[in-house]
Motif scaffolding. Structure first.
Motif, PDB file in Angstrom:
ATOM      1  N   GLN A 124       0.952  -1.237   0.055  1.00 23.78           N
ATOM      2  CA  GLN A 124      -0.064  -0.078   0.053  1.00 23.78           C
ATOM      3  C   GLN A 124       1.034   1.084  -0.017  1.00 23.78           C
ATOM      4  OE1 GLN A 124      -2.839  -0.252   3.260  1.00 23.78           O
ATOM      5  NE2 GLN A 124      -3.883   1.651   2.633  1.00 23.78           N
ATOM      6  N   TYR A 125       0.452   2.350  -0.708  1.00 20.42           N
ATOM      7  CA  TYR A 125       1.384   3.448  -0.829  1.00 20.42           C
ATOM      8  C   TYR A 125       0.332   4.450  -0.850  1.00 20.42           C
ATOM      9  CZ  TYR A 125       3.866   7.435  -2.643  1.00 20.42           C
ATOM     10  OH  TYR A 125       4.666   8.490  -2.887  1.00 20.42           O
ATOM     11  N   ALA A 126       0.538   5.784  -0.101  1.00 16.50           N
ATOM     12  CA  ALA A 126      -0.348   6.613  -0.152  1.00 16.50           C
ATOM     13  C   ALA A 126       0.733   8.085  -0.099  1.00 16.50           C
ATOM     14  CB  ALA A 126      -0.938   6.884   1.236  1.00 16.50           C
ATOM     15  N   ASN A 127       0.133   9.179  -0.966  1.00 21.24           N
ATOM     16  CA  ASN A 127       0.793  10.392  -0.727  1.00 21.24           C
ATOM     17  C   ASN A 127      -0.050  11.598  -0.688  1.00 21.24           C
ATOM     18  OD1 ASN A 127       2.387  12.825  -1.803  1.00 21.24           O
ATOM     19  ND2 ASN A 127       4.080  11.365  -2.652  1.00 21.24           N
ATOM     20  N   ASP A 128      -0.457  11.875   0.416  1.00 19.42           N
ATOM     21  CA  ASP A 128      -1.336  13.171   0.730  1.00 19.42           C
ATOM     22  C   ASP A 128      -1.206  14.433  -0.020  1.00 19.42           C
ATOM     23  OD1 ASP A 128      -2.290  11.211   2.486  1.00 19.42           O
ATOM     24  OD2 ASP A 128      -1.718  12.261   4.125  1.00 19.42           O
ATOM     25  N   LYS A 129       0.133  14.629  -0.294  1.00 21.49           N
ATOM     26  CA  LYS A 129       0.348  15.720  -0.966  1.00 21.49           C
ATOM     27  C   LYS A 129      -0.011  15.781  -2.548  1.00 21.49           C
ATOM     28  CE  LYS A 129       4.326  19.161  -1.488  1.00 21.49           C
ATOM     29  NZ  LYS A 129       5.626  19.383  -1.311  1.00 21.49           N
ATOM     30  N   LEU A 130      -0.060  14.536  -3.101  1.00 23.66           N
ATOM     31  CA  LEU A 130      -0.347  14.201  -4.518  1.00 23.66           C
ATOM     32  C   LEU A 130      -1.957  13.872  -4.469  1.00 23.66           C
ATOM     33  CD1 LEU A 130       2.383  12.473  -5.910  1.00 23.66           C
ATOM     34  CD2 LEU A 130       2.035  14.890  -6.138  1.00 23.66           C
ATOM     35  N   GLY A 131      -2.399  13.547  -3.275  1.00 21.50           N
ATOM     36  CA  GLY A 131      -3.839  13.094  -3.258  1.00 21.50           C
ATOM     37  C   GLY A 131      -3.973  11.751  -3.754  1.00 21.50           C
ATOM     38  N   PHE A 132      -2.974  10.875  -3.823  1.00 19.65           N
ATOM     39  CA  PHE A 132      -2.971   9.455  -4.390  1.00 19.65           C
ATOM     40  C   PHE A 132      -2.962   8.472  -3.337  1.00 19.65           C
ATOM     41  CE2 PHE A 132      -0.628   6.072  -5.456  1.00 19.65           C
ATOM     42  CZ  PHE A 132      -1.299   5.399  -6.731  1.00 19.65           C
ATOM     43  N   ASN A 133      -3.545   7.491  -3.260  1.00 17.85           N
ATOM     44  CA  ASN A 133      -3.541   6.380  -2.434  1.00 17.85           C
ATOM     45  C   ASN A 133      -3.732   5.047  -3.317  1.00 17.85           C
ATOM     46  OD1 ASN A 133      -6.347   5.286  -1.671  1.00 17.85           O
ATOM     47  ND2 ASN A 133      -6.335   7.580  -1.729  1.00 17.85           N
ATOM     48  N   GLY A 134      -2.973   4.072  -2.981  1.00 13.82           N
ATOM     49  CA  GLY A 134      -3.167   2.724  -3.699  1.00 13.82           C
ATOM     50  C   GLY A 134      -2.809   1.491  -3.039  1.00 13.82           C
ATOM     51  N   LYS A 135      -3.418   0.341  -3.619  1.00 18.24           N
ATOM     52  CA  LYS A 135      -3.209  -1.050  -2.442  1.00 18.24           C
ATOM     53  C   LYS A 135      -3.244  -2.003  -3.764  1.00 18.24           C
ATOM     54  CE  LYS A 135      -4.507  -3.414   1.550  1.00 18.24           C
ATOM     55  NZ  LYS A 135      -5.458  -3.499   2.604  1.00 18.24           N
TER      56      LYS A 135
END
Length: 660
Positions: free
Chosen positions: A466-477
């Motif tokens: 799982q990866y999340a980047n709040d600055k880019l508004g992205f999350n993935g699993k």
């Protein structure tokens, strides 16, 4: 419709307040109206900042509270069947039997009833929130008014003294549905208390919960081509249904659920405090002993009192049926936790040991059995600053009916930085017994015994990234599942389509199956315009067995602004879509979804909803028009065989918080 809309707009101008519990995945900054209020100076300060809550999961690690959320983000999703992050298939109206649209594994081990059709609406003891408030806190919530769905909720929490808070919440729902005999009602609530000793070492959490859920069963509509109807009157109520009993003869599935829970914990040795004595103070213990005790009684009731003239049920001459399954569980859980950390609190090692004993009494029309399970539990973990957090947990049933069940899980959280984001790598191995409904059933229309079925334990291996980047508004699993002995219901083969053999179901198991699941979320923003997106892709070598779509997408386009510096609002449209899949059927008497012999894949379409949410001071409100594209295309759709989904409908809701 015009009169209704005008009435709603008038109500808009008169009603001033509301609340929404924002889902973690869609959390957002608190509304600016509340921030402005928090900055006011007064001799006595009463703001949301001083209304705090906690829950059981948080208190297992120490003492920590969270500020209540007064924002209106996602407030329009009042119906748990239609959550964008957890979509479902259902019988077409609020509260009726529901199943997850996407594959979501059950990671619980031990004895389980197997009844899940109305589980989304149960108030569980583990989900109760405990409050700490400078002044009395209360909330009123309502959806419906002059619409078909009437949903009401009230909550009250009061500090008796600085160390004791007691409270209660009550939920009441009445819905008429759209087609005949789709009524649903529930009455549920909780009384709760949280005591913390003056030394802050001893904590007591307790709650009493009650649930009564009542869903009418209509056996589906008789007309399976109603969406081709060219008549000017296409009101859902004009179509007859297979089970049309009313009043005392109304067919229904009813759940009754009573529970009492108490937890006592004591912090020994050194305790570390963050934020001193402020409202957001945290207490991190080094040694914790805790005892959880609970008692829960569940009843699952099916009733009908009419002849089955239109074959909604398996062939049988029964007229009056009243099946009841009763389960009583007493559970005791003992844990000891040890934490080793420096004074900076940045680095921490954790060791936890536990033992849980469950006593279970099961009764139906034939069986009256007593079971028990004893489980040992353990966890170790290490946290390095706020960058790396590694954990391993193990739960194993060592004695009892479900001997051999286990769940071993490990994960590592890595926080790179604000620019690069954070990731989690995880894995688990599970060995679990099939749920009770798969092993034994003594119902009027369905009967099987575990000694005849000889089902094996279900083995699941999982890897996830799982990866999340709040600055880019992205999350993935990305998740991979290898499942052996996947257990489900299927219709007994009936090659001659004999009416005597139709709709008879039995549990069965699949050998090895593989599933790859990819979930991606990406949010875009341009000035005051937002586009939130969620896409789930699933691929398996047994898609027809799992009865789940290959692709699900949800998109929300909205405009956010503040009106006259008073109302913070959002105005937008949601569109969701999933690809066709083998649509399951529904077994009324057992309350289970099953794979039938026909294996129909219904056409699927984008479904669009218009919505408005707003916040004025402590009031939140929403107005939504769901399935708006029915006025263009399509005329309707199915997610469960024979059960049409809800037509276009208008809904309004409001919530008001009080804390002074």
């Amino acid at each position: 419709m015009l009169r209704r809309l005008l009435f709603v707009l008038l109500l808009f101008s008169l009603v001033p307040k509301l609340y929404a519990q924002t889902e973690e995945e869609f959390s957002s900054a608190l509304d600016s109206a509340r921030n402005a209020e928090d900055n006011k100076k007064d001799s006595v300060i009463f703001t949301a900042k001083y209304v705090r809550f906690t829950n059981l999961k948080t208190m297992k690690r120490g003492t920590k509270t969270f500020q209540i959320d007064t924002s209106h983000v996602n407030f329009q999703y009042y119906n748990k069947q239609n959550l964008p992050w957890d979509p479902s298939i259902n019988l077409g109206s609020y509260g009726l039997a529901t199943r997850d649209l996407l594959f979501n594994p059950n990671k619980t081990i031990g004895f389980q009833s197997g009844y899940h059709a109305m589980e989304r609406y149960i108030l569980h003891p583990d989900s109760v929130q405990y409050y700490r408030a400078r002044a009395r806190y209360s909330e009123l919530y309502a959806v419906g008014f002059f619409f078909d769905d009437q949903v009401f909720r009230a909550k009250l929490a009061q500090n008796i003294n600085p160390h004791l808070n007691i409270g209660a919440e009550y939920h009441a729902t009445n819905t008429d549905g759209f087609y005949n005999n789709q009524q649903y009602s529930d009455r549920k609530g909780a009384v709760f208390a949280w005591y913390e000793s003056p030394s802050k070492r001893y904590n007591l959490l307790s709650n009493f919960t009650f649930n009564t859920l009542d869903a009418t069963e209509n056996g589906s509509v008789r007309n399976d081509t109603l969406f081709r109807d060219t008549s000017s009157n296409t009101s859902p109520s004009r179509y007859p249904v297979k089970l049309d009993g009313i009043q005392s003869n109304r067919p229904y599935n009813k759940w009754k659920d009573l529970g009492f829970f108490i937890r006592q914990s004591y912090f020994m040795g050194r305790i570390d405090t963050v934020s001193g004595n402020g409202p957001d103070a945290e207490i991190h213990p080094t040694n914790v002993i805790a005892h959880n005790s609970s008692i829960r009684q569940q009843k699952f009731i099916f009733f009908k009192n009419q002849a089955d003239l239109y074959n909604a049920l398996p062939f049988n001459n029964l007229v009056r049926v009243e099946d009841t399954t009763k389960i009583t569980t007493i559970s005791n859980d003992f844990t000891y936790s040890f934490y080793l950390r420096g004074k900076s609190l940045k680095n921490e090692a954790k060791v936890e040991l536990g033992f849980q004993n469950d006593l279970i009494w099961y009764a139906d029309s034939v069986l009256n059995k007593f079971y028990q399970n004893s489980m040992v539990k353990g966890a170790i973990g290490y946290k390095f600053s706020d960058k790396v957090d590694v954990n391993f947990t193990a739960n194993q049933i060592v004695v009892g009916r479900n001997f051999g069940d286990f769940l071993y899980e490990a994960y590592a959280d890595i926080h790179l930085n604000e620019t690069l984001g954070k990731l989690r790598v995880g894995a688990y191995s599970q060995n679990k017994s099939p749920e009770m409904i798969f092993q034994n059933a003594n119902l009027s229309y369905h009967s099987w015994k575990e000694e005849d079925l000889n089902l094996n334990k279900i083995k699941t291996q999982n890897l996830s990234f799982q990866y999340a980047n709040d600055k880019l508004g992205f999350n993935g699993k990305l998740e991979y599942f290898l499942i052996n002995n996947y257990t489900y219901f299927h219709e007994v083969p009936n090659p001659d389509n004999n009416i005597l053999g139709a709709r008879n179901i039995l549990p069965t198991q699949e050998g090895n199956l593989n599933l790859l699941k990819l979930t991606v979320g990406q949010n875009f923003k341009f000035r005051r315009f937002h586009l939130d997106n969620r896409v789930v892709y699933q691929k398996s070598d047994a898609m027809d067995i799992l009865a789940t779509p290959e692709l699900y997408t949800w998109h929300s386009f909205y405009y956010a602004n503040k009106l006259y510096n008073v109302m913070d609002f959002r105005l937008g449209m949601d569109v969701r879509f999933n690809t066709p899949f083998r649509t399951p059927s529904y077994s009324i008497n057992s309350g289970q979804f099953y794979n039938d012999n026909v294996g129909i894949e219904f056409s699927t379409y984008p479904i669009a909803d218009l919505w408005f949410t707003g916040n004025i001071d402590r009031v939140n409100l929403f107005l939504s028009y769901n399935f708006v594209n029915q006025h263009v295309y399509p005329n309707g759709y199915y997610s469960v065989r024979r059960y049409p989904m809800a037509p276009a409908n208008l809904r309004f809701g409001v919530s008001w918080k009080f804390y002074d």
